[in-house]
Write a protein that holds these residues in place. Structure first.
Motif, PDB file in Angstrom:
ATOM      1  N   CYS A  79      44.878  12.451  42.305  1.00  0.00           N
ATOM      2  CA  CYS A  79      43.795  11.685  41.672  1.00  0.00           C
ATOM      3  C   CYS A  79      42.530  11.637  42.529  1.00  0.00           C
ATOM      4  N   GLN A  80      42.084  12.796  42.991  1.00  0.00           N
ATOM      5  CA  GLN A  80      40.906  12.862  43.847  1.00  0.00           C
ATOM      6  C   GLN A  80      39.644  13.333  43.133  1.00  0.00           C
ATOM      7  N   PHE A  81      39.785  14.018  41.998  1.00  0.00           N
ATOM      8  CA  PHE A  81      38.635  14.685  41.399  1.00  0.00           C
ATOM      9  C   PHE A  81      38.420  14.260  39.946  1.00  0.00           C
ATOM     10  N   ASP A  82      37.146  14.223  39.579  1.00  0.00           N
ATOM     11  CA  ASP A  82      36.793  13.960  38.179  1.00  0.00           C
ATOM     12  C   ASP A  82      36.912  15.230  37.344  1.00  0.00           C
ATOM     13  N   VAL A  83      36.580  16.372  37.950  1.00  0.00           N
ATOM     14  CA  VAL A  83      36.566  17.648  37.229  1.00  0.00           C
ATOM     15  C   VAL A  83      37.082  18.750  38.145  1.00  0.00           C
ATOM     16  N   VAL A  84      37.902  19.635  37.595  1.00  0.00           N
ATOM     17  CA  VAL A  84      38.231  20.905  38.234  1.00  0.00           C
ATOM     18  C   VAL A  84      37.490  21.979  37.450  1.00  0.00           C
ATOM     19  N   LEU A  85      36.579  22.676  38.111  1.00  0.00           N
ATOM     20  CA  LEU A  85      35.751  23.685  37.446  1.00  0.00           C
ATOM     21  C   LEU A  85      36.283  25.069  37.783  1.00  0.00           C
ATOM     22  N   ALA A  86      36.715  25.801  36.765  1.00  0.00           N
ATOM     23  CA  ALA A  86      37.323  27.119  36.959  1.00  0.00           C
ATOM     24  C   ALA A  86      36.576  28.137  36.113  1.00  0.00           C
ATOM     25  N   HIS A  87      35.694  28.907  36.751  1.00  0.00           N
ATOM     26  CA  HIS A  87      34.912  29.909  36.020  1.00  0.00           C
ATOM     27  C   HIS A  87      35.452  31.308  36.298  1.00  0.00           C
ATOM     28  N   GLN A  88      35.838  31.996  35.226  1.00  0.00           N
ATOM     29  CA  GLN A  88      36.196  33.407  35.286  1.00  0.00           C
ATOM     30  C   GLN A  88      37.369  33.679  36.239  1.00  0.00           C
ATOM     31  N   ILE A  89      38.334  32.746  36.299  1.00  0.00           N
ATOM     32  CA  ILE A  89      39.406  32.917  37.295  1.00  0.00           C
ATOM     33  C   ILE A  89      40.797  32.537  36.792  1.00  0.00           C
ATOM     34  N   LEU A  90      40.933  31.812  35.704  1.00  0.00           N
ATOM     35  CA  LEU A  90      42.251  31.320  35.296  1.00  0.00           C
ATOM     36  C   LEU A  90      43.265  32.441  35.117  1.00  0.00           C
ATOM     37  N   HIS A  91      42.840  33.596  34.633  1.00  0.00           N
ATOM     38  CA  HIS A  91      43.777  34.687  34.366  1.00  0.00           C
ATOM     39  C   HIS A  91      44.357  35.281  35.643  1.00  0.00           C
ATOM     40  N   LYS A  92      43.795  34.942  36.806  1.00  0.00           N
ATOM     41  CA  LYS A  92      44.286  35.445  38.078  1.00  0.00           C
ATOM     42  C   LYS A  92      45.277  34.495  38.739  1.00  0.00           C
ATOM     43  N   LEU A  93      45.524  33.338  38.125  1.00  0.00           N
ATOM     44  CA  LEU A  93      46.362  32.308  38.729  1.00  0.00           C
ATOM     45  C   LEU A  93      47.683  32.183  37.993  1.00  0.00           C
ATOM     46  N   ALA A  94      48.679  31.645  38.686  1.00  0.00           N
ATOM     47  CA  ALA A  94      50.008  31.453  38.091  1.00  0.00           C
ATOM     48  C   ALA A  94      50.019  30.148  37.302  1.00  0.00           C
TER      49      ALA A  94
END
Length: 249
Positions: A79-94
Protein backbone atom coordinates in the motif's frame (compact mmCIF):
# COMPACT_ATOMS: atom_id res chain seq x y z
CA UNK A 1 11.46 5.97 -38.56
CA UNK A 2 10.17 9.49 -38.49
CA UNK A 3 11.85 12.76 -37.82
CA UNK A 4 9.54 13.12 -34.86
CA UNK A 5 8.81 10.09 -32.69
CA UNK A 6 5.28 9.87 -31.30
CA UNK A 7 4.98 12.10 -28.26
CA UNK A 8 2.97 10.99 -25.27
CA UNK A 9 0.04 13.44 -25.07
CA UNK A 10 -0.22 15.42 -21.84
CA UNK A 11 -3.96 14.70 -21.75
CA UNK A 12 -3.29 10.94 -21.86
CA UNK A 13 -0.74 11.09 -19.05
CA UNK A 14 -3.08 13.16 -16.91
CA UNK A 15 -5.88 10.67 -17.50
CA UNK A 16 -3.66 7.71 -16.61
CA UNK A 17 -2.47 9.13 -13.28
CA UNK A 18 -5.40 11.41 -12.42
CA UNK A 19 -5.63 15.17 -12.01
CA UNK A 20 -4.05 15.36 -8.55
CA UNK A 21 -0.40 16.36 -8.64
CA UNK A 22 0.73 14.89 -5.32
CA UNK A 23 0.32 11.19 -6.04
CA UNK A 24 2.91 8.50 -5.37
CA UNK A 25 3.52 6.84 -8.75
CA UNK A 26 5.55 3.73 -9.56
CA UNK A 27 6.62 3.67 -13.22
CA UNK A 28 7.74 0.81 -15.43
CA UNK A 29 8.57 0.86 -19.10
CA UNK A 30 11.12 2.04 -21.63
CA UNK A 31 12.62 5.50 -21.45
CA UNK A 32 12.79 8.17 -18.80
CA UNK A 33 10.52 10.70 -20.48
CA UNK A 34 7.30 9.82 -18.67
CA UNK A 35 8.82 9.61 -15.15
CA UNK A 36 10.52 12.97 -15.64
CA UNK A 37 7.36 14.57 -16.97
CA UNK A 38 5.45 13.30 -13.93
CA UNK A 39 8.12 14.54 -11.53
CA UNK A 40 8.01 17.99 -13.13
CA UNK A 41 4.28 18.05 -12.43
CA UNK A 42 4.98 17.49 -8.73
CA UNK A 43 4.19 13.77 -8.55
CA UNK A 44 6.39 11.62 -6.30
CA UNK A 45 7.84 9.10 -8.76
CA UNK A 46 9.74 5.85 -8.30
CA UNK A 47 11.14 4.46 -11.56
CA UNK A 48 11.98 0.75 -11.79
CA UNK A 49 15.12 0.05 -13.84
CA UNK A 50 16.90 -3.20 -14.76
CA UNK A 51 20.34 -2.46 -13.38
CA UNK A 52 22.45 0.34 -11.95
CA UNK A 53 23.69 1.31 -15.41
CA UNK A 54 20.21 2.74 -15.97
CA UNK A 55 20.43 4.96 -12.90
CA UNK A 56 20.50 8.61 -13.87
CA UNK A 57 19.84 10.80 -10.82
CA UNK A 58 18.43 14.24 -11.53
CA UNK A 59 19.34 16.83 -8.88
CA UNK A 60 16.78 19.15 -10.43
CA UNK A 61 14.05 16.53 -9.89
CA UNK A 62 14.18 15.39 -6.24
CA UNK A 63 10.68 13.90 -6.65
CA UNK A 64 12.13 11.27 -9.02
CA UNK A 65 13.87 8.22 -7.56
CA UNK A 66 15.34 5.23 -9.40
CA UNK A 67 15.13 1.71 -7.98
CA UNK A 68 16.93 -1.36 -9.36
CA UNK A 69 14.39 -4.19 -9.20
CA UNK A 70 12.25 -6.62 -11.14
CA UNK A 71 8.54 -5.76 -11.45
CA UNK A 72 7.69 -9.32 -10.41
CA UNK A 73 9.41 -8.78 -7.03
CA UNK A 74 9.00 -5.18 -5.94
CA UNK A 75 11.07 -4.02 -2.92
CA UNK A 76 8.28 -1.99 -1.32
CA UNK A 77 5.96 -2.38 1.65
CA UNK A 78 2.27 -2.93 0.87
CA UNK A 79 0.00 0.00 0.00
CA UNK A 80 2.70 2.49 -0.98
CA UNK A 81 1.50 3.83 -4.33
CA UNK A 82 -1.55 5.55 -5.76
CA UNK A 83 -0.75 4.47 -9.33
CA UNK A 84 1.45 1.90 -11.05
CA UNK A 85 2.18 3.25 -14.54
CA UNK A 86 3.13 0.59 -17.09
CA UNK A 87 3.72 1.86 -20.63
CA UNK A 88 4.50 -0.57 -23.45
CA UNK A 89 5.82 -3.26 -21.09
CA UNK A 90 3.09 -5.56 -19.70
CA UNK A 91 3.62 -8.19 -22.41
CA UNK A 92 7.23 -8.63 -21.23
CA UNK A 93 6.26 -9.49 -17.64
CA UNK A 94 5.02 -12.68 -16.01
CA UNK A 95 1.33 -11.99 -15.27
CA UNK A 96 1.05 -14.68 -12.62
CA UNK A 97 3.63 -12.84 -10.52
CA UNK A 98 3.48 -9.19 -11.47
CA UNK A 99 -0.25 -8.54 -11.12
CA UNK A 100 -0.22 -9.74 -7.52
CA UNK A 101 2.77 -7.47 -6.85
CA UNK A 102 0.99 -4.50 -8.41
CA UNK A 103 -2.04 -5.16 -6.21
CA UNK A 104 0.13 -5.52 -3.10
CA UNK A 105 1.95 -2.19 -3.45
CA UNK A 106 -1.12 -0.17 -4.49
CA UNK A 107 -3.09 1.79 -1.92
CA UNK A 108 -6.84 1.09 -1.56
CA UNK A 109 -8.53 2.86 -4.45
CA UNK A 110 -5.33 2.83 -6.50
CA UNK A 111 -4.97 1.57 -10.02
CA UNK A 112 -2.65 0.32 -12.73
CA UNK A 113 -2.37 2.82 -15.57
CA UNK A 114 -1.42 0.72 -18.58
CA UNK A 115 -0.89 2.01 -22.10
CA UNK A 116 0.19 0.84 -25.54
CA UNK A 117 1.04 2.92 -28.60
CA UNK A 118 0.19 1.17 -31.85
CA UNK A 119 -0.03 2.25 -35.45
CA UNK A 120 -3.58 2.97 -36.62
CA UNK A 121 -4.26 0.81 -39.67
CA UNK A 122 -7.73 2.25 -40.27
CA UNK A 123 -6.24 4.87 -42.62
CA UNK A 124 -6.42 3.56 -46.24
CA UNK A 125 -2.84 4.37 -47.29
CA UNK A 126 -1.48 2.65 -44.20
CA UNK A 127 -3.51 -0.46 -45.04
CA UNK A 128 -1.98 -0.44 -48.53
CA UNK A 129 1.49 -0.12 -47.01
CA UNK A 130 0.85 -3.06 -44.67
CA UNK A 131 -0.37 -5.18 -47.61
CA UNK A 132 2.83 -4.46 -49.58
CA UNK A 133 5.08 -5.22 -46.62
CA UNK A 134 3.28 -8.51 -45.97
CA UNK A 135 4.11 -9.78 -49.44
CA UNK A 136 7.58 -10.24 -47.95
CA UNK A 137 6.79 -10.88 -44.27
CA UNK A 138 3.29 -12.07 -43.25
CA UNK A 139 3.87 -10.67 -39.76
CA UNK A 140 5.18 -7.30 -40.87
CA UNK A 141 3.81 -4.19 -39.17
CA UNK A 142 1.65 -6.14 -36.75
CA UNK A 143 -0.25 -3.76 -34.49
CA UNK A 144 -1.51 -6.12 -31.79
CA UNK A 145 1.46 -5.98 -29.40
CA UNK A 146 0.25 -5.95 -25.83
CA UNK A 147 -3.34 -6.95 -26.58
CA UNK A 148 -3.19 -10.25 -24.66
CA UNK A 149 -1.34 -8.61 -21.75
CA UNK A 150 -4.02 -5.94 -21.42
CA UNK A 151 -6.72 -8.60 -21.51
CA UNK A 152 -4.95 -10.51 -18.73
CA UNK A 153 -4.80 -7.34 -16.63
CA UNK A 154 -8.44 -6.31 -16.98
CA UNK A 155 -9.69 -9.88 -16.41
CA UNK A 156 -7.52 -10.36 -13.30
CA UNK A 157 -9.19 -11.02 -9.95
CA UNK A 158 -7.00 -8.29 -8.48
CA UNK A 159 -8.39 -5.66 -10.86
CA UNK A 160 -12.10 -6.32 -11.39
CA UNK A 161 -12.98 -2.85 -12.68
CA UNK A 162 -11.39 -0.85 -15.47
CA UNK A 163 -11.81 2.14 -17.75
CA UNK A 164 -10.39 2.72 -21.22
CA UNK A 165 -9.65 5.81 -23.26
CA UNK A 166 -7.93 6.12 -26.63
CA UNK A 167 -5.90 9.03 -27.99
CA UNK A 168 -5.00 9.63 -31.65
CA UNK A 169 -1.48 10.81 -32.46
CA UNK A 170 -0.26 11.97 -35.88
CA UNK A 171 3.47 11.90 -36.68
CA UNK A 172 4.82 13.64 -39.82
CA UNK A 173 6.78 11.31 -42.08
CA UNK A 174 8.68 12.18 -45.26
CA UNK A 175 8.95 10.00 -48.34
CA UNK A 176 12.57 9.18 -47.53
CA UNK A 177 11.70 8.24 -43.95
CA UNK A 178 8.90 5.92 -45.03
CA UNK A 179 11.15 4.14 -47.52
CA UNK A 180 13.90 3.91 -44.89
CA UNK A 181 11.42 2.40 -42.45
CA UNK A 182 10.49 -0.28 -44.99
CA UNK A 183 14.12 -0.93 -45.93
CA UNK A 184 15.09 -1.44 -42.29
CA UNK A 185 12.77 -4.43 -41.86
CA UNK A 186 14.88 -7.64 -41.64
CA UNK A 187 12.96 -9.55 -44.32
CA UNK A 188 13.23 -6.61 -46.72
CA UNK A 189 16.95 -6.14 -46.05
CA UNK A 190 17.49 -9.84 -46.83
CA UNK A 191 15.86 -9.64 -50.27
CA UNK A 192 17.96 -9.78 -53.44
CA UNK A 193 18.69 -6.27 -54.70
CA UNK A 194 16.13 -6.40 -57.52
CA UNK A 195 13.32 -7.59 -55.23
CA UNK A 196 14.20 -5.02 -52.59
CA UNK A 197 14.22 -2.21 -55.15
CA UNK A 198 10.79 -3.26 -56.43
CA UNK A 199 9.30 -3.30 -52.97
CA UNK A 200 10.76 0.08 -52.01
CA UNK A 201 9.51 1.54 -55.30
CA UNK A 202 6.03 0.31 -54.37
CA UNK A 203 6.36 1.95 -50.95
CA UNK A 204 7.36 5.23 -52.60
CA UNK A 205 4.38 4.98 -54.95
CA UNK A 206 2.04 4.56 -51.98
CA UNK A 207 3.48 7.71 -50.43
CA UNK A 208 3.17 9.67 -53.69
CA UNK A 209 -0.41 8.57 -54.21
CA UNK A 210 -1.49 9.48 -50.67
CA UNK A 211 0.46 12.68 -50.13
CA UNK A 212 -0.64 14.65 -53.21
CA UNK A 213 2.58 16.63 -52.95
CA UNK A 214 2.42 17.34 -49.22
CA UNK A 215 3.97 15.57 -46.23
CA UNK A 216 2.06 12.61 -44.86
CA UNK A 217 1.29 12.02 -41.22
CA UNK A 218 1.59 8.50 -39.85
CA UNK A 219 -1.35 7.76 -37.52
CA UNK A 220 -0.97 6.09 -34.12
CA UNK A 221 -3.44 5.20 -31.43
CA UNK A 222 -2.51 5.35 -27.77
CA UNK A 223 -4.80 2.97 -25.87
CA UNK A 224 -4.92 3.73 -22.15
CA UNK A 225 -6.44 1.67 -19.33
CA UNK A 226 -7.04 2.27 -15.64
CA UNK A 227 -7.49 -1.05 -13.80
CA UNK A 228 -8.60 -0.51 -10.19
CA UNK A 229 -7.24 -2.69 -7.43
CA UNK A 230 -9.40 -4.86 -5.19
CA UNK A 231 -7.53 -5.91 -2.04
CA UNK A 232 -10.14 -8.48 -1.03
CA UNK A 233 -8.25 -11.10 -3.04
CA UNK A 234 -5.14 -10.44 -0.94
CA UNK A 235 -6.87 -10.53 2.44
CA UNK A 236 -9.50 -13.25 2.07
CA UNK A 237 -8.54 -16.14 4.39
CA UNK A 238 -7.84 -19.52 2.87
CA UNK A 239 -10.51 -22.05 3.84
CA UNK A 240 -9.29 -25.62 3.86
CA UNK A 241 -11.59 -28.50 3.02
CA UNK A 242 -12.20 -31.28 5.56
CA UNK A 243 -9.93 -33.70 3.69
CA UNK A 244 -7.05 -31.21 3.25
CA UNK A 245 -3.59 -32.39 4.22
CA UNK A 246 -1.96 -30.07 6.76
CA UNK A 247 1.82 -30.32 7.15
CA UNK A 248 3.09 -28.58 10.30
CA UNK A 249 6.41 -26.74 9.99
Amino acid sequence: MSSGAPRFPDAALEWLVGERTDRHVLTLGPGAGLPRKLARRGQHVWCIVDDDHDLNPRPDLPELQYVVARPESLPFEPCQFDVVLAHQILHKLAPGLVLGEFARVLKPGGWVGASYLVRDDSVPWVRRLVAVMRTVDPNAMSADVGASAIQTLISSKYFPRHEQRDFRIWVPVTRQELIAMAASQPRVAALPELGRDRLLTAVGAIYDGASAGSELRLPYQLSCYRAYVDHDELTTPIVLSDDALIIPL
